[in-house]
Design a protein around this motif. Structure first.
Motif, short mmCIF file in Angstrom:
data_model
loop_
_atom_site.label_atom_id
_atom_site.label_comp_id
_atom_site.label_asym_id
_atom_site.label_seq_id
_atom_site.Cartn_x
_atom_site.Cartn_y
_atom_site.Cartn_z
N LEU A 298 157.60 -33.18 58.74
CA LEU A 298 156.75 -32.69 57.65
C LEU A 298 155.86 -33.81 57.10
O LEU A 298 154.67 -33.59 56.81
CB LEU A 298 157.61 -32.11 56.54
CG LEU A 298 158.46 -30.89 56.92
CD1 LEU A 298 159.37 -30.50 55.78
CD2 LEU A 298 157.57 -29.71 57.33
N GLN A 299 156.41 -35.01 56.98
CA GLN A 299 155.62 -36.15 56.51
C GLN A 299 154.50 -36.49 57.48
O GLN A 299 153.45 -37.02 57.09
CB GLN A 299 156.52 -37.38 56.32
CG GLN A 299 157.46 -37.29 55.13
CD GLN A 299 158.37 -38.50 55.05
OE1 GLN A 299 158.76 -39.07 56.06
NE2 GLN A 299 158.70 -38.89 53.84
N TYR A 300 154.72 -36.19 58.76
CA TYR A 300 153.72 -36.45 59.80
C TYR A 300 152.45 -35.61 59.57
O TYR A 300 151.39 -35.93 60.12
CB TYR A 300 154.33 -36.13 61.15
CG TYR A 300 153.50 -36.53 62.35
CD1 TYR A 300 153.23 -37.87 62.62
CD2 TYR A 300 153.00 -35.58 63.23
CE1 TYR A 300 152.47 -38.25 63.72
CE2 TYR A 300 152.25 -35.93 64.34
CZ TYR A 300 151.99 -37.28 64.58
OH TYR A 300 151.25 -37.65 65.68
N HIS A 301 152.55 -34.57 58.75
CA HIS A 301 151.41 -33.70 58.49
C HIS A 301 150.62 -34.13 57.25
O HIS A 301 149.81 -33.34 56.72
CB HIS A 301 151.89 -32.25 58.32
CG HIS A 301 152.32 -31.62 59.61
ND1 HIS A 301 153.51 -31.93 60.23
CD2 HIS A 301 151.71 -30.70 60.42
CE1 HIS A 301 153.62 -31.24 61.34
NE2 HIS A 301 152.55 -30.49 61.48
N THR B 175 150.48 -41.85 58.95
CA THR B 175 150.93 -40.72 58.15
C THR B 175 152.03 -41.16 57.19
O THR B 175 152.46 -42.31 57.20
CB THR B 175 151.47 -39.60 59.06
OG1 THR B 175 152.67 -40.07 59.71
CG2 THR B 175 150.45 -39.21 60.12
N LEU B 176 152.49 -40.24 56.35
CA LEU B 176 153.57 -40.57 55.42
C LEU B 176 154.86 -40.88 56.16
O LEU B 176 155.76 -41.50 55.60
CB LEU B 176 153.79 -39.41 54.44
CG LEU B 176 152.65 -39.10 53.47
CD1 LEU B 176 153.08 -38.02 52.50
CD2 LEU B 176 152.21 -40.34 52.71
N ALA B 177 154.97 -40.46 57.41
CA ALA B 177 156.16 -40.76 58.21
C ALA B 177 156.11 -42.15 58.83
O ALA B 177 157.10 -42.61 59.39
CB ALA B 177 156.33 -39.71 59.31
N SER B 178 154.98 -42.83 58.72
CA SER B 178 154.81 -44.11 59.40
C SER B 178 155.66 -45.22 58.82
O SER B 178 155.77 -46.29 59.41
CB SER B 178 153.33 -44.53 59.36
OG SER B 178 152.52 -43.62 60.07
#
Length: 419
Positions: free
Chosen positions: A248-251, A271-274
């Motif tokens: 979801l964070q990848y979006h 992204t926020l997942a990084s």
């Protein structure tokens, strides 16, 4: 024969002219009196949008005229105001004084935001008596409070930058939209047909993360409901909670990226997942007005703009974005070769008859990873002098197709020259 040999050269030169492009930041940087206007074009990312347009006119204001309005309002309001000063047509000194019937309405970049009602997103341009040209909002009852001052830069018929005396103020344009903290991100995403994604970010505690990040800059790419029903979409129930959160964070990315910025971005986008293990980034490609996200596993078209309100952008996308860190298939390891049994002394072959060693088993195939008004207007001669005297802001680009075309024409030129 000589005239015939010149034809390919003329075609080649015309093609090279077509690929010239403009850079509004470089154009305005040549004159310090436009520094405030130029800085705000960069902060609001409108400079990116201007640079992707093939035909555009920028109505620039000097620092004194612009700061009188900009200093009193938040960035989101300043962006709307600037957008009203970007015309989606080409106007230079000559065209301004040859307007049919003396008046015309021109659509602006503000009209493309979807927040301009009626003619609020258009500008009234009128050729006045005494050589003046007036500018004002196209909304009913608006006055022509601004006039054409001088030409700044023209690249016919690509971009024209002209100075006007005062800001164009449309009804309601200075009203501040609600701050990002007051926006209901989940409701906006649901209304755009992305209810599944909205539910997932709610149940996994990401709404608060998105809301707090939005104040400093946030862009969300929300898959629509059909995207979660498509073939190949992984079963989220088989992922750990941490993996679902990363997906979801990848979006989302902690940057404000309007369409113009997405078109000009060449580097990978974090992204926020990084912040976790792996890069968790993707790239964006453009073809005309179409934008496509590439993850390394799959790709998705950006379908629609849900919201563009500095510093928050929300888009709907056609597919679920799959990061390689979670969904790339690893190559299968090659099996180890079986050890050869030692022959008994009595049956051992002589050196001349010894067979060649058994080859190792071939490696398994790699897993598939998808890839104030002047008395007179400036003269046309003065404008031509201004345009010819400046070359800042001009860049030349060539696509692969153009490269092939130019190569072919060059070969034709050589052949015709020696005929």
């Amino acid at each position: 024969m000589v005239a015939h040999s010149r034809l390919p050269l003329l075609v080649l030169l015309s093609l090279l002219t077509v690929v010239s492009a403009h850079n509004i930041t470089d154009i305005l940087a040549a004159d310090p009196q436009y520094s405030d206007f130029n800085n705000f074009l960069t902060q609001t990312r409108l400079a990116d949008e201007i640079n992707t347009r093939q035909t555009i006119t920028v109505l620039v204001l000097n620092n004194a005229a612009f700061s009188a309005v900009a200093d009193k309002h938040p960035l989101s309001v300043v962006k709307n105001l600037l957008s009203l000063h970007i015309l989606l047509d080409y106007f230079d000194n000559t065209k301004l004084h040859q307007i049919t019937n003396g008046t015309t309405l021109s659509t602006t970049l503000y009209q493309t935001t979807g927040t301009a009602n009626g003619n609020v997103g258009s500008v009234n341009i009128t050729d006045l008596k005494g050589g003046k040209v007036g500018f004002g909002s196209a909304a009913s009852g608006s006055k022509l409070d601004s006039t054409y001052t001088k030409s700044v830069k023209q690249i016919p018929y690509n971009i024209s930058v002209i100075e006007i005396s005062a800001p164009i103020i449309a009804p309601g344009i200075l009203a501040a939209p609600p701050p990002s903290a007051d926006l209901n991100i989940t409701a906006l995403i649901e209304k755009a047909g992305c209810k599944t994604f909205a539910s997932l970010i709610s149940t996994n505690g990401l709404v608060k993360t998105f809301q707090s990040t939005a104040d400093k800059g946030l862009t969300i790419f929300a898959p629509n409901d059909e995207a979660f029903k498509a073939r190949g979409v992984p079963d989220l129930s088989k992922l750990t909670n941490a993996e679902v959160v990363s997906l979801l964070q990848y979006h989302a990315t902690a940057k404000y990226l309007p369409v113009g910025s997405l078109k000009t971005t060449k580097d990978a986008i974090n992204t926020l997942a990084s912040n976790g293990a792996g890069k968790y980034d993707f790239t964006v490609s453009s073809a005309g007005d179409s934008l496509t996200i590439h993850t390394g596993v799959d790709s998705s078209r950006i379908a629609d703009t849900v919201l563009d309100s500095t510093p928050l952008s929300i888009y709907s996308v056609d597919n679920v974005l799959l990061p390689p860190e979670l969904f790339a298939t690893s190559p299968s390891p090659a099996p180890a070769p079986e050890p050869a049994s030692s022959p008994s002394p009595s049956s051992a072959p002589t050196p001349a008859e010894a067979p060649s060693p058994l080859p190792a088993s071939p490696p398994a195939p790699a897993g598939d990873t998808p890839a104030g008004s002047p008395a007179d207007a400036p003269s046309s001669a003065a404008e031509r002098s201004t345009s010819a005297g400046k070359s800042s802001g001009v860049h030349v680009k060539a696509s692969a197709v153009l490269t092939v075309t130019v190569t072919a024409l060059s070969a034709l030129l050589i052949s015709t020259t020696f005929m």
